[in-house]
Design a protein around this motif. Structure first.
Motif, PDB file in Angstrom:
ATOM      1  N   TYR A 141       2.703  -2.421 -11.049  1.00  0.00           N
ATOM      2  CA  TYR A 141       1.732  -2.105 -10.003  1.00  0.00           C
ATOM      3  C   TYR A 141       1.494  -0.607  -9.835  1.00  0.00           C
ATOM      4  CZ  TYR A 141       1.780  -7.004  -8.783  1.00  0.00           C
ATOM      5  OH  TYR A 141       1.643  -8.379  -8.835  1.00  0.00           O
ATOM      6  N   TYR A 153      -0.037   2.997 -10.065  1.00  0.00           N
ATOM      7  CA  TYR A 153      -1.419   3.484 -10.131  1.00  0.00           C
ATOM      8  C   TYR A 153      -1.718   4.070 -11.504  1.00  0.00           C
ATOM      9  CZ  TYR A 153      -5.436   6.549  -9.433  1.00  0.00           C
ATOM     10  OH  TYR A 153      -6.642   7.182  -9.552  1.00  0.00           O
ATOM     11  N   GLY A 170     -10.539  -3.198  -0.859  1.00  0.00           N
ATOM     12  CA  GLY A 170     -10.120  -4.378  -1.594  1.00  0.00           C
ATOM     13  C   GLY A 170      -9.423  -5.403  -0.727  1.00  0.00           C
ATOM     14  N   LEU A 215      -6.329  -2.990  -8.639  1.00  0.00           N
ATOM     15  CA  LEU A 215      -5.810  -2.180  -7.529  1.00  0.00           C
ATOM     16  C   LEU A 215      -6.020  -0.691  -7.788  1.00  0.00           C
ATOM     17  CD1 LEU A 215      -2.434  -3.948  -6.564  1.00  0.00           C
ATOM     18  CD2 LEU A 215      -4.707  -4.272  -5.571  1.00  0.00           C
ATOM     19  N   MET A 225      -7.040  -1.112   1.375  1.00  0.00           N
ATOM     20  CA  MET A 225      -6.887  -2.562   1.383  1.00  0.00           C
ATOM     21  C   MET A 225      -6.914  -3.085   2.818  1.00  0.00           C
ATOM     22  SD  MET A 225      -6.665  -2.994  -1.866  1.00  0.00           S
ATOM     23  CE  MET A 225      -6.281  -4.745  -2.024  1.00  0.00           C
ATOM     24  N   GLU A 271       2.686  -5.077  -2.965  1.00  0.00           N
ATOM     25  CA  GLU A 271       2.005  -4.660  -4.193  1.00  0.00           C
ATOM     26  C   GLU A 271       1.068  -3.478  -3.924  1.00  0.00           C
ATOM     27  OE1 GLU A 271       1.917  -9.300  -5.766  1.00  0.00           O
ATOM     28  OE2 GLU A 271       0.037  -8.246  -5.340  1.00  0.00           O
ATOM     29  N   TRP A 272       0.315  -3.571  -2.831  1.00  0.00           N
ATOM     30  CA  TRP A 272      -0.639  -2.511  -2.501  1.00  0.00           C
ATOM     31  C   TRP A 272       0.066  -1.186  -2.242  1.00  0.00           C
ATOM     32  CZ3 TRP A 272      -3.532  -5.865   1.703  1.00  0.00           C
ATOM     33  CH2 TRP A 272      -4.147  -6.951   1.065  1.00  0.00           C
ATOM     34  N   SER A 323       1.188   0.494  -5.397  1.00  0.00           N
ATOM     35  CA  SER A 323       0.047   1.116  -6.050  1.00  0.00           C
ATOM     36  C   SER A 323      -0.464   2.350  -5.300  1.00  0.00           C
ATOM     37  CB  SER A 323      -1.086   0.090  -6.202  1.00  0.00           C
ATOM     38  OG  SER A 323      -2.115   0.581  -7.021  1.00  0.00           O
ATOM     39  N   LEU A 365      -1.796   2.457  -2.161  1.00  0.00           N
ATOM     40  CA  LEU A 365      -3.015   2.199  -1.398  1.00  0.00           C
ATOM     41  C   LEU A 365      -2.765   2.144   0.111  1.00  0.00           C
ATOM     42  CD1 LEU A 365      -4.507  -0.524  -3.721  1.00  0.00           C
ATOM     43  CD2 LEU A 365      -5.750   1.527  -2.995  1.00  0.00           C
ATOM     44  N   CYS A 382      -3.157   0.670   3.670  1.00  0.00           N
ATOM     45  CA  CYS A 382      -3.398  -0.725   4.042  1.00  0.00           C
ATOM     46  C   CYS A 382      -3.617  -0.829   5.550  1.00  0.00           C
ATOM     47  CB  CYS A 382      -2.198  -1.603   3.667  1.00  0.00           C
ATOM     48  SG  CYS A 382      -1.539  -1.347   2.013  1.00  0.00           S
TER      49      CYS A 382
END
Length: 366
Positions: A168, A170, A192, A260, A266, A281-282, A285, A287, A289
């Motif tokens: 996962y 980036y 996303g 992602l 997200m 997971e996000w 990566s 991200l 959230c």
């Protein structure tokens, strides 16, 4: 040692099946024979991931179509194959169906694994609780709140929704590649969402949030990954709001991590969750959230997660998105990985611990 993994909702691209696939893929399966139960309605994408993990897929009729036929097929299979450990994944005492079949078939280790903090059919759940508590021999949970919901004051073991940090991670090259594939400009802001299309995930509200955000930031896109019963309704809503050129439906895919890398933010405005693996997971990566405050704060393992109430207006969520801090994901990577490891969500370590649990439980019955 023969182990049968049973996702009670069927073999679909959801959080429970993602948990199973991640663990059986990362686990050293020497001296283990792990099988995963599928149904006649199994999703091809998820079937393929299970097979690639090196596990056998066992197909029987779908539980919701004919529960009696399902029960006896399952009972006969467990008895015939002499399954040592049955690991049932679900959200309620309705797991009693699988646990009873396993008990009658002579399986001595029966694990009930809670993956949520609520269930759809609470009346049946409450009726079955006294029976359920007598059928499982071990209780696992994805988190503290999900464990308390299903097992009350009983002792349970938390099995984190661990993930592969490398998988996962980036990837700047993938970001450019997948934005090009989706016909999204490099300078656009991409929101996303990954999740099954059902009432729990609250896609209707998600679309309203994006509608409000898009009015403020026209150079924005929403990408939805997943399939499910409500996808037609959601597509109709997108059309009514004239967002067809800015909302992209991907369907079920095996390469979620690649997508992602193409996203910036997200959203998860779910009505309820256990400890959603997608949020882990996000974060891996890198991200930011924004998620519903109905979701346990156990999933906030980095500074990337912010909460908001679904009782507020979509306009409030849109303003929250504007205020999110979007950092350089390449620079932030090492810091995020350390936080994830420290929180216990590195799948390599988690898979070792789960195998040790299986071996310990198996040793008691031999």
């Amino acid at each position: 040692m023969k182990i049968l993994q049973i996702p009670t909702g069927g073999l679909f691209s959801d959080g429970i099946n993602s948990f199973i696939v991640e663990y059986v893929t990362a686990m050293d399966k020497s001296e283990m024979d792990i099988r995963v139960l599928a149904t006649n309605n199994a999703e091809e994408n998820t079937l393929q991931r299970v097979k690639e993990s090196g596990c056998e897929v066992v197909s029987i009729p779908y539980r919701k179509q004919n529960i009696i036929k399902y029960f006896f097929k399952l009972f006969r299979y467990i008895a015939k194959e002499k399954i040592d450990i049955v690991h049932v994944h679900g959200s309620s005492a309705i797991m009693s169906v699988e646990l009873l079949a396993a008990k009658l078939a002579g399986c001595k280790v029966r694990i009930a694994h809670s993956h949520n903090t609520i269930c759809e059919n609470q009346r049946v759940d409450q009726i079955l609780r006294p029976v359920f508590d007598k059928l499982y021999t071990e209780c696992f949970s994805c988190g503290q709140e999900a464990g308390k919901w299903l097992f009350g004051n009983r002792n349970f073991i938390v099995i984190p929704n661990g993930r592969s940090l490398k998988k996962y991670e980036y990837n700047q090259k993938k970001r450019l590649q997948y934005r090009k594939k989706l016909h999204i400009p490099d300078d656009a802001l991409v929101i996303g969402h990954v999740g099954r299309f059902n009432e729990q995930k609250n896609h209707k509200y998600l679309i309203q949030i994006f509608y409000e955000f898009h009015k403020r930031y026209p150079k924005s896109y929403l990408v939805l990954i997943g399939t499910g019963d409500t996808v037609t309704k959601v597509k109709q809503q997108v059309t009514e709001l004239e967002l067809e050129n800015y909302v992209i439906f991907i369907g079920a895919v095996n390469n979620v991590p690649d997508y992602l890398s193409a996203f910036d933010v997200m959203l998860l405005p779910s009505l309820y969750e256990g400890l959603p693996s997608v949020v882990i997971e996000w974060q891996i990566s890198g991200l930011p959230c924004l998620i519903s405050d109905n979701i346990t704060n156990e999933c906030k393992i980095t500074s990337l997660v912010e909460f908001e109430s679904i009782e507020t207006t979509p306009e409030t969520w849109a303003k929250d998105i504007v205020e999110l801090k979007i950092e350089d994901r390449n620079i932030n990577k090492d810091k995020i990985f350390k936080e994830v490891r420290d929180a216990g969500y590195d799948i390599d370590e988690d898979a070792k611990k789960l195998k040790e649990l299986y071996e310990s439980l198996y040793s008691f019955i031999k």
